[in-house]
Design a protein around this motif. Structure first.
Motif, PDB file in Angstrom:
ATOM      1  N   GLY A  59      -4.005  -4.514   9.441  1.00  3.34           N
ATOM      2  CA  GLY A  59      -2.750  -4.912   8.774  1.00  3.34           C
ATOM      3  C   GLY A  59      -1.868  -3.722   8.424  1.00  3.34           C
ATOM      4  O   GLY A  59      -1.162  -3.730   7.407  1.00  3.34           O
ATOM      5  N   ILE A  60      -1.931  -2.681   9.260  1.00  6.23           N
ATOM      6  CA  ILE A  60      -1.135  -1.456   9.023  1.00  6.23           C
ATOM      7  C   ILE A  60       0.126  -1.533   9.887  1.00  6.23           C
ATOM      8  O   ILE A  60       0.075  -1.993  11.035  1.00  6.23           O
ATOM      9  CB  ILE A  60      -1.950  -0.199   9.445  1.00  6.23           C
ATOM     10  N   VAL A  61       1.254  -1.061   9.361  1.00 10.18           N
ATOM     11  CA  VAL A  61       2.499  -1.053  10.139  1.00 10.18           C
ATOM     12  C   VAL A  61       2.484   0.182  11.058  1.00 10.18           C
ATOM     13  O   VAL A  61       2.313   1.309  10.588  1.00 10.18           O
ATOM     14  CB  VAL A  61       3.732  -1.010   9.203  1.00 10.18           C
ATOM     15  N   LEU A  62       2.648  -0.053  12.359  1.00 11.61           N
ATOM     16  CA  LEU A  62       2.691   1.064  13.322  1.00 11.61           C
ATOM     17  C   LEU A  62       4.154   1.463  13.541  1.00 11.61           C
ATOM     18  O   LEU A  62       4.981   0.621  13.914  1.00 11.61           O
ATOM     19  CB  LEU A  62       2.047   0.641  14.645  1.00 11.61           C
ATOM     20  N   ILE A  63       4.435   2.735  13.263  1.00 22.48           N
ATOM     21  CA  ILE A  63       5.813   3.241  13.395  1.00 22.48           C
ATOM     22  C   ILE A  63       5.857   4.297  14.502  1.00 22.48           C
ATOM     23  O   ILE A  63       5.138   5.307  14.426  1.00 22.48           O
ATOM     24  CB  ILE A  63       6.312   3.882  12.076  1.00 22.48           C
ATOM     25  N   ARG A 107       0.860  -1.199   0.000  1.00 24.04           N
ATOM     26  CA  ARG A 107       0.000   0.000   0.000  1.00 24.04           C
ATOM     27  C   ARG A 107       0.892   1.243   0.000  1.00 24.04           C
ATOM     28  O   ARG A 107       2.050   1.169   0.423  1.00 24.04           O
ATOM     29  CB  ARG A 107      -0.881   0.031   1.255  1.00 24.04           C
ATOM     30  N   THR A 108       0.347   2.381  -0.410  1.00 23.05           N
ATOM     31  CA  THR A 108       1.178   3.595  -0.452  1.00 23.05           C
ATOM     32  C   THR A 108       0.731   4.668   0.551  1.00 23.05           C
ATOM     33  O   THR A 108       1.538   5.453   1.032  1.00 23.05           O
ATOM     34  CB  THR A 108       1.177   4.238  -1.856  1.00 23.05           C
ATOM     35  N   ARG A 142      -5.980  -0.606  16.293  1.00 26.80           N
ATOM     36  CA  ARG A 142      -6.531  -0.389  14.940  1.00 26.80           C
ATOM     37  C   ARG A 142      -5.527  -0.788  13.864  1.00 26.80           C
ATOM     38  O   ARG A 142      -5.909  -1.319  12.821  1.00 26.80           O
ATOM     39  CB  ARG A 142      -6.938   1.087  14.751  1.00 26.80           C
ATOM     40  N   THR A 143      -4.248  -0.506  14.077  1.00 25.72           N
ATOM     41  CA  THR A 143      -3.264  -0.872  13.045  1.00 25.72           C
ATOM     42  C   THR A 143      -3.190  -2.395  12.924  1.00 25.72           C
ATOM     43  O   THR A 143      -3.102  -2.927  11.812  1.00 25.72           O
ATOM     44  CB  THR A 143      -1.874  -0.280  13.351  1.00 25.72           C
ATOM     45  N   ARG A 144      -3.267  -3.077  14.060  1.00 29.46           N
ATOM     46  CA  ARG A 144      -3.223  -4.547  14.013  1.00 29.46           C
ATOM     47  C   ARG A 144      -4.448  -5.082  13.246  1.00 29.46           C
ATOM     48  O   ARG A 144      -4.319  -5.941  12.378  1.00 29.46           O
ATOM     49  CB  ARG A 144      -3.174  -5.095  15.440  1.00 29.46           C
ATOM     50  N   ASP A 179      -7.990   0.179   5.225  1.00 32.17           N
ATOM     51  CA  ASP A 179      -7.440  -0.920   4.429  1.00 32.17           C
ATOM     52  C   ASP A 179      -6.523  -0.451   3.302  1.00 32.17           C
ATOM     53  O   ASP A 179      -6.006  -1.264   2.537  1.00 32.17           O
ATOM     54  CB  ASP A 179      -8.589  -1.794   3.893  1.00 32.17           C
ATOM     55  N   GLU A 180      -6.342   0.887   3.224  1.00 29.52           N
ATOM     56  CA  GLU A 180      -5.405   1.421   2.216  1.00 29.52           C
ATOM     57  C   GLU A 180      -4.100   1.876   2.856  1.00 29.52           C
ATOM     58  O   GLU A 180      -3.188   2.308   2.168  1.00 29.52           O
ATOM     59  CB  GLU A 180      -5.964   2.701   1.563  1.00 29.52           C
ATOM     60  N   LEU A 181      -4.028   1.850   4.197  1.00 28.36           N
ATOM     61  CA  LEU A 181      -2.866   2.463   4.854  1.00 28.36           C
ATOM     62  C   LEU A 181      -1.710   1.484   4.993  1.00 28.36           C
ATOM     63  O   LEU A 181      -1.875   0.377   5.515  1.00 28.36           O
ATOM     64  CB  LEU A 181      -3.247   2.969   6.252  1.00 28.36           C
ATOM     65  N   ALA A 182      -0.532   1.936   4.548  1.00 28.22           N
ATOM     66  CA  ALA A 182       0.695   1.160   4.778  1.00 28.22           C
ATOM     67  C   ALA A 182       1.168   1.351   6.219  1.00 28.22           C
ATOM     68  O   ALA A 182       1.650   0.412   6.849  1.00 28.22           O
ATOM     69  CB  ALA A 182       1.789   1.616   3.818  1.00 28.22           C
ATOM     70  N   ALA A 183       1.038   2.582   6.721  1.00 26.54           N
ATOM     71  CA  ALA A 183       1.627   2.890   8.028  1.00 26.54           C
ATOM     72  C   ALA A 183       0.829   3.960   8.757  1.00 26.54           C
ATOM     73  O   ALA A 183       0.208   4.826   8.139  1.00 26.54           O
ATOM     74  CB  ALA A 183       3.065   3.383   7.850  1.00 26.54           C
TER      75      ALA A 183
END
Ligand code: PLP
Length: 436
Positions: free
Chosen positions: A237-241, A136-137, A232-234, A202-206
């Motif tokens: 499927g979003i990477v939490l930074i 995702r971008t 929410r990130t879990r 569902d579009e978020l990479a991070a």
């Protein structure tokens, strides 16, 4: 001429424009309140010295990099060791492995570590890993959170004082089309975050944040906010930074993630890691970190990545920060100093709010209520801040200004600040407060 405008520094600044772009090597070195940089001749402990030898108690401490203080003997010794090794560069050494292993021990998220040179590089690479991992971008960041000056981060909401989600570039030369990948919401705003997740989850990479928003002074996460980001990130499927470039090693050895018990997927460090030497890191879950080349397809390399001098300095720094009781001391010192500063402003009848955690803090002039969002911070009284910064500088206490617009920026102390330094500072602030 005053301490802020000696003839020598005025002349040097004028001369510098003939060779240095805008007269400086980094735009934020100009203190917007004095209109010029603080030209330094040397630093020692909690003090930085002007060209004419004037001593300032330093509450910028290299934008937060020199947590142990300037010219720390253990760091100096480490640098001499690197010099004795021939300043070899672009070569791996046993020290790189030793430092990475130490970081894996102390930083909750860190299963693997990759060194880089500066914070901006680390945050860029962390986002690249997240994009590769998710395919995702789009990513989500928070109003005013600073992640360096590479392209992905150079966006802001067109009007951060309203709910308008429109995102625009915050710098010339940044393609406006890149804004399509950026969602920005206010920090600590649960409803806005939930809306953004509902619209774009569902579009978020991070999802990227400063887990304590120090770049706006000091805005801690509201109770449960970091947990919400984690949940929410879990789910999506979003990477939490967690960008701990500034917050790392500031409140706890393991950083804000250890303090709050919330472990991100990836995290970035720099600044206090090497006590003033250029070193940054991306670290995190092994499966994500192994996406980095050469094992994986995500490129990252650099001639100066994990420079030997910086790695040796970092080993010495972490040894010092790992001594028993260091963080009890930092937190107790900070709490007492922030309470005393607040009391000085209150006694003088100056509307100001001091917020600090660990070794870094912000002063919000014109505010007396808790500052919990960037828009609260944005509203602070710049004119009063300017009189404060100049008044303190003229009396030997240096607070840096970062911009004449927006949030007030951050200040901080080091382990080298002594009780005498704090007492002298409070006396100066008391004098200046009466003039505000
Ligand atoms: C939270 C945060 N991230 C990233 C950066 C960028 O780091 P550097 O200045 O080393 O590029 C900074 C710098 O202030 C920062 O505070």
């Amino acid at each position: 001429m005053t301490a802020t405008t000696t003839q020598e520094s005025a002349d040097l600044f004028a001369k510098a424009h003939a060779s240095l772009a805008s007269g400086v090597s980094a735009s934020m070195r100009i203190n917007p309140y004095t209109g010029r940089p603080l030209y330094a001749s040397r630093g020692e402990g909690a003090h930085i010295y002007g060209l004419d030898g004037t001593r300032y108690i330093d509450f910028n401490m290299s934008n937060g990099a020199t947590m142990l203080g300037h010219d720390h003997p253990a760091v100096k010794q480490a640098l001499l060791q690197g010099v004795a090794m021939g300043v070899i560069c672009a070569a791996e050494t046993p020290f790189h492995e030793r430092l990475a292993a130490r970081m894996v021990e102390i930083i909750p998220a860190a299963e693997r570590v990759r060194f880089a040179s500066v914070g901006s590089e680390a945050t860029l690479v962390a986002l690249r890993i997240a994009r590769a991992a998710t395919g995702r971008t789009r990513f989500l960041k928070f109003d005013g959170h600073f992640h360096g000056l590479t392209e992905p981060w150079l966006f802001k909401r067109a009007d951060p004082l309203t709910d308008d989600p429109t995102v625009v570039p915050s710098s010339g030369g940044v393609p406006a089309a890149m804004a399509a990948d950026v969602t920005i919401v206010p920090w600590n705003d649960v409803a806005a975050f939930e809306r953004a997740i509902a619209a774009h989850g569902d579009e978020l990479a991070a999802v990227v944040c400063e887990p304590i928003h120090y770049n706006a002074g000091c805005i801690p996460p509201a109770s449960g906010f970091l947990d919400l980001l984690r949940e929410r990130t879990r789910e999506h499927g979003i990477v939490l930074i967690f960008d701990e470039v500034l917050s790392g090693f500031r409140t706890a050895l393991g950083g804000v993630q250890a303090q709050y018990g919330v472990t991100p997927d990836l995290t970035t460090h720099a600044k206090a890691l090497a006590n003033g030497l250029p070193l940054s890191s991306v670290s995190g879950r092994a499966d994500l970190m192994e996406l980095l080349a050469p094992a994986g397809a995500v490129v990252h390399s650099g001639t100066y990545s994990g420079h030997l001098l910086s790695v040796l300095a970092a080993l010495a720094t972490l040894d010092e920060l790992s001594q028993p009781g260091v963080y009890d001391r930092i937190n107790a010192t900070g709490d007492a100093f922030y309470r005393d500063l607040q009391a000085v402003f209150d006694r003088a009848g100056v509307p100001a709010r001091v917020q600090g955690m660990g070794a870094r803090f912000g002063i919000y002039f014109g505010r007396t209520e808790p500052v919990t969002t960037w828009s609260d911070a944005w509203d602070h009284d710049h004119e009063m801040n300017q009189r404060f910064v100049i008044g303190c500088l003229e009396r030997g206490v240096s607070f840096h200004g970062y911009a004449r617009q927006g949030a007030p920026g951050h200040a901080g102390f080091s382990l080298a600040h002594s009780p005498e330094d704090f007492a002298e500072t409070l006396t100066v602030v008391e004098t200046v407060a009466k003039t505000l």
